[in-house]
Motif scaffolding. Sequence first.
Motif, PDB file in Angstrom:
ATOM      1  N   LEU A 156       0.829  -1.209   0.000  1.00  0.00           N
ATOM      2  CA  LEU A 156       0.000   0.000   0.000  1.00  0.00           C
ATOM      3  C   LEU A 156       0.862   1.258   0.000  1.00  0.00           C
ATOM      4  N   ALA A 157       1.981   1.212   0.715  1.00  0.00           N
ATOM      5  CA  ALA A 157       2.869   2.377   0.759  1.00  0.00           C
ATOM      6  C   ALA A 157       3.473   2.651  -0.615  1.00  0.00           C
ATOM      7  N   LEU A 158       3.987   1.602  -1.259  1.00  0.00           N
ATOM      8  CA  LEU A 158       4.555   1.813  -2.590  1.00  0.00           C
ATOM      9  C   LEU A 158       3.474   2.232  -3.568  1.00  0.00           C
ATOM     10  N   ALA A 159       2.290   1.615  -3.478  1.00  0.00           N
ATOM     11  CA  ALA A 159       1.192   1.975  -4.377  1.00  0.00           C
ATOM     12  C   ALA A 159       0.762   3.422  -4.188  1.00  0.00           C
ATOM     13  N   ALA A 160       0.869   3.928  -2.977  1.00  0.00           N
ATOM     14  CA  ALA A 160       0.530   5.330  -2.731  1.00  0.00           C
ATOM     15  C   ALA A 160       1.445   6.249  -3.540  1.00  0.00           C
ATOM     16  N   HIS A 161       2.720   5.908  -3.586  1.00  0.00           N
ATOM     17  CA  HIS A 161       3.678   6.694  -4.375  1.00  0.00           C
ATOM     18  C   HIS A 161       3.472   6.471  -5.872  1.00  0.00           C
ATOM     19  N   VAL A 162       3.348   5.210  -6.252  1.00  0.00           N
ATOM     20  CA  VAL A 162       3.206   4.883  -7.671  1.00  0.00           C
ATOM     21  C   VAL A 162       1.962   5.531  -8.263  1.00  0.00           C
ATOM     22  N   SER A 163       0.870   5.549  -7.510  1.00  0.00           N
ATOM     23  CA  SER A 163      -0.367   6.149  -8.028  1.00  0.00           C
ATOM     24  C   SER A 163      -0.207   7.647  -8.247  1.00  0.00           C
ATOM     25  N   ALA A 164       0.535   8.310  -7.363  1.00  0.00           N
ATOM     26  CA  ALA A 164       0.781   9.746  -7.547  1.00  0.00           C
ATOM     27  C   ALA A 164       1.665   9.987  -8.771  1.00  0.00           C
ATOM     28  N   LEU A 165       2.678   9.152  -8.952  1.00  0.00           N
ATOM     29  CA  LEU A 165       3.530   9.265 -10.138  1.00  0.00           C
ATOM     30  C   LEU A 165       2.739   8.953 -11.401  1.00  0.00           C
ATOM     31  N   ASP A 166       1.872   7.954 -11.316  1.00  0.00           N
ATOM     32  CA  ASP A 166       1.086   7.558 -12.483  1.00  0.00           C
ATOM     33  C   ASP A 166       0.063   8.615 -12.856  1.00  0.00           C
ATOM     34  N   TYR A 167      -0.357   9.423 -11.894  1.00  0.00           N
ATOM     35  CA  TYR A 167      -1.279  10.515 -12.203  1.00  0.00           C
ATOM     36  C   TYR A 167      -0.684  11.401 -13.299  1.00  0.00           C
ATOM     37  N   TYR A 168       0.632  11.572 -13.251  1.00  0.00           N
ATOM     38  CA  TYR A 168       1.319  12.405 -14.243  1.00  0.00           C
ATOM     39  C   TYR A 168       1.915  11.576 -15.385  1.00  0.00           C
ATOM     40  N   GLY A 169       1.581  10.286 -15.431  1.00  0.00           N
ATOM     41  CA  GLY A 169       2.072   9.454 -16.530  1.00  0.00           C
ATOM     42  C   GLY A 169       3.565   9.235 -16.500  1.00  0.00           C
ATOM     43  N   GLU A 170       4.145   9.167 -15.301  1.00  0.00           N
ATOM     44  CA  GLU A 170       5.602   9.112 -15.174  1.00  0.00           C
ATOM     45  C   GLU A 170       6.188   7.700 -15.202  1.00  0.00           C
ATOM     46  N   ILE A 171       5.353   6.690 -15.246  1.00  0.00           N
ATOM     47  CA  ILE A 171       5.887   5.327 -15.214  1.00  0.00           C
ATOM     48  C   ILE A 171       5.703   4.657 -16.583  1.00  0.00           C
ATOM     49  N   PRO A 172       6.792   4.261 -17.232  1.00  0.00           N
ATOM     50  CA  PRO A 172       6.703   3.585 -18.543  1.00  0.00           C
ATOM     51  C   PRO A 172       6.335   2.111 -18.340  1.00  0.00           C
ATOM     52  N   TRP A 173       5.067   1.831 -18.198  1.00  0.00           N
ATOM     53  CA  TRP A 173       4.612   0.506 -17.793  1.00  0.00           C
ATOM     54  C   TRP A 173       5.069  -0.600 -18.733  1.00  0.00           C
TER      55      TRP A 173
END
Length: 214
Positions: A156-173
């Motif tokens: 949940l902690a990592l997902a909290a960060h990842v979701s915020a980064l993903d809001y801006y499309g920052e993760i090349p899935w």
Amino acid sequence: MPRLIQLLLSPASRLVRLAAGEKRISCSLVAAEDANAHLPVWLEEDGSSAIGIWAIVDHLENTYPDPPLLPEIAAERGEALRLLDWSMSIFHEEITRRIVFEKASQAQTGSHSRRSPNMETIRAGRSALRTTLPALGALAESRGFLAGRQLSLADLALAAHVSALDYYGEIPWTEFPALTEWYYRLKSRPSFRTLLTDRVPGQPPAPHYGELDF
């Protein structure tokens, strides 16, 4: 109903929302009036409160023990706590603060910066992100979840960060399939639903942010 005073893109606030969702606790979200205050704040109906992420996590685990968000097995519990601490400290400082806190306003993150985004800082965050993601995907692939076979506060902690980064499309899935599979499973959980409807005024999310097929 309990209330959560929070900042929309703050990973600490998002972690509390996810933990409450996993424990099936309905709470009303209240936007913080002072982004510089000690946040998040959890307010119970009886007037009692827990202030700050560690106090809130402890409060939720002890007051609402079912389901537990830390493993019973000592080794897995220790690993979950290690990853929880790492996400909220090292990952936060090296990646989220450099990217999300640069792009979002102070009212959404609690950032002390009021200047325009610094692209050198964002590029440094992106570099650290790309270096970190393969190891996280490997952990999830080998263990099922980050700390072991069951979902924990580490996820949940990592997902909290990842979701915020993903809001801006920052993760090349597409470059990180193992992490994508892990995040798909997290994103599909009922606890994630309210996060996927988050919208920052004037800053719409990446097109795939609210979609399960990403």
